[in-house]
Scaffold this motif. Structure first.
Motif, PDB file in Angstrom:
ATOM      1  N   LYS A  13      36.108  39.669  50.462  1.00 44.26           N
ATOM      2  CA  LYS A  13      35.172  39.781  51.579  1.00 44.26           C
ATOM      3  C   LYS A  13      33.728  40.001  51.132  1.00 44.26           C
ATOM      4  O   LYS A  13      32.850  40.229  51.954  1.00 44.26           O
ATOM      5  CB  LYS A  13      35.627  40.908  52.507  1.00 44.26           C
ATOM      6  N   GLY A  14      33.516  39.961  49.801  1.00 49.57           N
ATOM      7  CA  GLY A  14      32.147  40.026  49.311  1.00 49.57           C
ATOM      8  C   GLY A  14      31.731  41.371  48.743  1.00 49.57           C
ATOM      9  O   GLY A  14      30.724  41.942  49.172  1.00 49.57           O
ATOM     10  N   LEU A  15      32.482  41.892  47.780  1.00 51.58           N
ATOM     11  CA  LEU A  15      32.111  43.137  47.116  1.00 51.58           C
ATOM     12  C   LEU A  15      30.795  42.945  46.368  1.00 51.58           C
ATOM     13  O   LEU A  15      30.614  41.967  45.641  1.00 51.58           O
ATOM     14  CB  LEU A  15      33.209  43.562  46.137  1.00 51.58           C
ATOM     15  N   VAL A  38      36.998  43.131  38.666  1.00 52.69           N
ATOM     16  CA  VAL A  38      36.517  42.552  39.927  1.00 52.69           C
ATOM     17  C   VAL A  38      35.927  41.157  39.722  1.00 52.69           C
ATOM     18  O   VAL A  38      36.039  40.293  40.609  1.00 52.69           O
ATOM     19  CB  VAL A  38      35.497  43.488  40.615  1.00 52.69           C
ATOM     20  N   LYS A  39      35.341  40.907  38.560  1.00 53.47           N
ATOM     21  CA  LYS A  39      34.780  39.579  38.313  1.00 53.47           C
ATOM     22  C   LYS A  39      35.884  38.547  38.070  1.00 53.47           C
ATOM     23  O   LYS A  39      35.758  37.387  38.469  1.00 53.47           O
ATOM     24  CB  LYS A  39      33.791  39.625  37.154  1.00 53.47           C
ATOM     25  N   ASN A  40      36.979  38.969  37.442  1.00 57.89           N
ATOM     26  CA  ASN A  40      38.114  38.057  37.262  1.00 57.89           C
ATOM     27  C   ASN A  40      38.832  37.814  38.580  1.00 57.89           C
ATOM     28  O   ASN A  40      39.328  36.707  38.822  1.00 57.89           O
ATOM     29  CB  ASN A  40      39.077  38.608  36.217  1.00 57.89           C
ATOM     30  N   ILE A  41      38.906  38.826  39.430  1.00 59.44           N
ATOM     31  CA  ILE A  41      39.494  38.629  40.753  1.00 59.44           C
ATOM     32  C   ILE A  41      38.650  37.651  41.555  1.00 59.44           C
ATOM     33  O   ILE A  41      39.171  36.744  42.215  1.00 59.44           O
ATOM     34  CB  ILE A  41      39.624  39.974  41.499  1.00 59.44           C
ATOM     35  N   ALA A  42      37.332  37.819  41.504  1.00 53.82           N
ATOM     36  CA  ALA A  42      36.427  36.918  42.223  1.00 53.82           C
ATOM     37  C   ALA A  42      36.606  35.480  41.756  1.00 53.82           C
ATOM     38  O   ALA A  42      36.637  34.547  42.567  1.00 53.82           O
ATOM     39  CB  ALA A  42      34.978  37.365  42.027  1.00 53.82           C
ATOM     40  N   VAL A  84      35.450  33.142  44.898  1.00 54.44           N
ATOM     41  CA  VAL A  84      34.365  33.711  45.708  1.00 54.44           C
ATOM     42  C   VAL A  84      33.307  34.251  44.749  1.00 54.44           C
ATOM     43  O   VAL A  84      33.538  34.387  43.549  1.00 54.44           O
ATOM     44  CB  VAL A  84      34.873  34.847  46.624  1.00 54.44           C
ATOM     45  N   SER A  85      32.153  34.565  45.280  1.00 51.74           N
ATOM     46  CA  SER A  85      31.086  35.138  44.464  1.00 51.74           C
ATOM     47  C   SER A  85      31.443  36.560  44.070  1.00 51.74           C
ATOM     48  O   SER A  85      31.861  37.363  44.911  1.00 51.74           O
ATOM     49  CB  SER A  85      29.764  35.134  45.227  1.00 51.74           C
ATOM     50  N   GLY A  86      31.276  36.857  42.798  1.00 56.34           N
ATOM     51  CA  GLY A  86      31.584  38.197  42.321  1.00 56.34           C
ATOM     52  C   GLY A  86      30.425  39.151  42.510  1.00 56.34           C
ATOM     53  O   GLY A  86      29.299  38.739  42.795  1.00 56.34           O
ATOM     54  N   PRO A  87      30.687  40.462  42.377  1.00 53.89           N
ATOM     55  CA  PRO A  87      29.622  41.463  42.519  1.00 53.89           C
ATOM     56  C   PRO A  87      28.592  41.309  41.405  1.00 53.89           C
ATOM     57  O   PRO A  87      28.942  40.991  40.265  1.00 53.89           O
ATOM     58  CB  PRO A  87      30.375  42.786  42.420  1.00 53.89           C
ATOM     59  N   LYS A  88      27.353  41.554  41.725  1.00 54.22           N
ATOM     60  CA  LYS A  88      26.274  41.340  40.757  1.00 54.22           C
ATOM     61  C   LYS A  88      25.453  42.589  40.475  1.00 54.22           C
ATOM     62  O   LYS A  88      24.578  42.571  39.611  1.00 54.22           O
ATOM     63  CB  LYS A  88      25.349  40.232  41.267  1.00 54.22           C
TER      64      LYS A  88
END
Length: 333
Positions: A200-202, A248-252, A257-261
């Motif tokens: 959902k966009g972490l 979280v980046k591998n899940i994204a 979806v776009s990962g957290p930055k």
């Protein structure tokens, strides 16, 4: 017959499915009708819905002894998976009631009804951190009472003490200490929330590290531990260590979806936890405790050699586990 407590949770439901597939007679305890429906849906995910009705499903509460006594009739082995997982300080009494007192009830009934073996599913939270900073944590690591443990960790450690008491009174016991468990079907609780939030966009991440493990490996450890002849065996179930940033980046990536930055430093996590605590005074459900904020920046390392060597467990890589989890998530959502 085998009794499984907490059979409507992540570990308990997967364990119930595994033992049914092996042809065992299962008496499975669940909390509510809604939780039982989740288990039914989980069996469908694995295309094993025909096995659901082969278990004897019993609604019971481990803190209510009168409701528990009948379910221990004719039980030879108990897998105790029931627990409350919460990092909200407001749940301290509930954690102690369910995790410590509930486990004491299970242990006492195992002794009263002559149960042959008990396997308790604990957590790595009940072991670490080490008294020597930076050292690897294994099954022999002593509990550090000086550390600022979460209420959850304290309750799981207290539950383990009840299990060891049971051993001293003649019960054959085993304890499994999983890391952060990754498994499908429970996207609104536990580690499943991470997948849901990433989808959902972490926006944020931290760089703390901990031990992760797939649910299938946890179940294998649990089942294999019951084959151990010696009582009092304890096994850490951790496949590998990675940072929360990596996770979280591998899940994204797996969910496309776009990962957290944005990296959140420790001081900012602590500040957010304090603000969350103030808001909880006005009725907001606590989502970030101080102990959780600090754990997101800790770097604990857990040893898994005992599970590999003694139980013969070959842990699945986290990359494979995450890929399967993402596939399940996309299919269900």
């Amino acid at each position: 017959m085998i009794l499984i407590t907490g059979a409507s949770g992540l570990v308990g439901s997967h364990l119930t499915l595994e033992l049914l597939q092996r042809g065992h007679n299962i008496r499975a305890l669940y909390r509510s009708d809604s939780s039982l429906n989740k288990v039914r849906d989980l069996f469908k995910i694995y295309q094993q819905e025909h096995l659901f009705d082969q278990a004897q499903w019993v609604k019971a509460n481990i803190t209510d002894i009168p409701s528990l006594e009948p379910v221990f009739e004719n039980i030879q082995e108990v897998y105790h998976c029931a627990a409350l997982i919460s990092f909200d300080p407001a749940d301290e009494k509930k954690l102690r009631k369910i995790n410590i007192e509930g486990t004491a009830n299970v242990v006492n009934l195992c002794l009263d009804f002559g149960v042959e073996k008990l396997c308790y599913v604990s957590s790595i939270a009940a072991i670490g951190p080490s008294l020597i900073e930076g050292s690897t944590i294994d099954e022999t690591t002593d509990w550090n009472p000086e550390h600022n443990h979460s209420d959850y960790a304290i309750s799981k450690h207290g539950a383990e003490m009840e299990v060891w008491r049971g051993q001293q009174e003649g019960l054959s016991v085993r304890i499994i200490n999983p890391g952060v468990i990754l498994g499908p079907g429970f996207w609104q609780q536990g580690s499943g929330v991470i997948f849901d939030r990433v989808a959902k966009g972490l926006l944020f991440y931290t760089r703390g590290t901990t031990g992760f493990v797939g649910i299938e490996d946890v179940v294998r450890c649990i089942v294999q531990s019951m084959n151990e002849e010696n009582s009092g065996e304890q096994f850490i179930a951790v496949a590998a260590h990675q940072s929360y940033e990596w996770l979280v980046k591998n899940i994204a990536s797996g969910l496309k979806v776009s990962g957290p930055k944005t990296y959140i430093p420790l001081w900012m996590c602590v500040l957010a936890a304090r603000i969350d605590g103030v808001l909880s005074w006005f009725g907001k459900k606590r989502t970030l405790s101080l102990s959780m904020a600090k754990s997101l920046h800790s770097h604990d390392q857990y040893e898994n050699k005992k599970a590999q060597n003694q139980l013969g467990i070959s842990f699945e890589s986290l990359e494979e586990t995450i890929a399967k989890m993402c596939a399940f998530y996309r299919k269900e959502n």
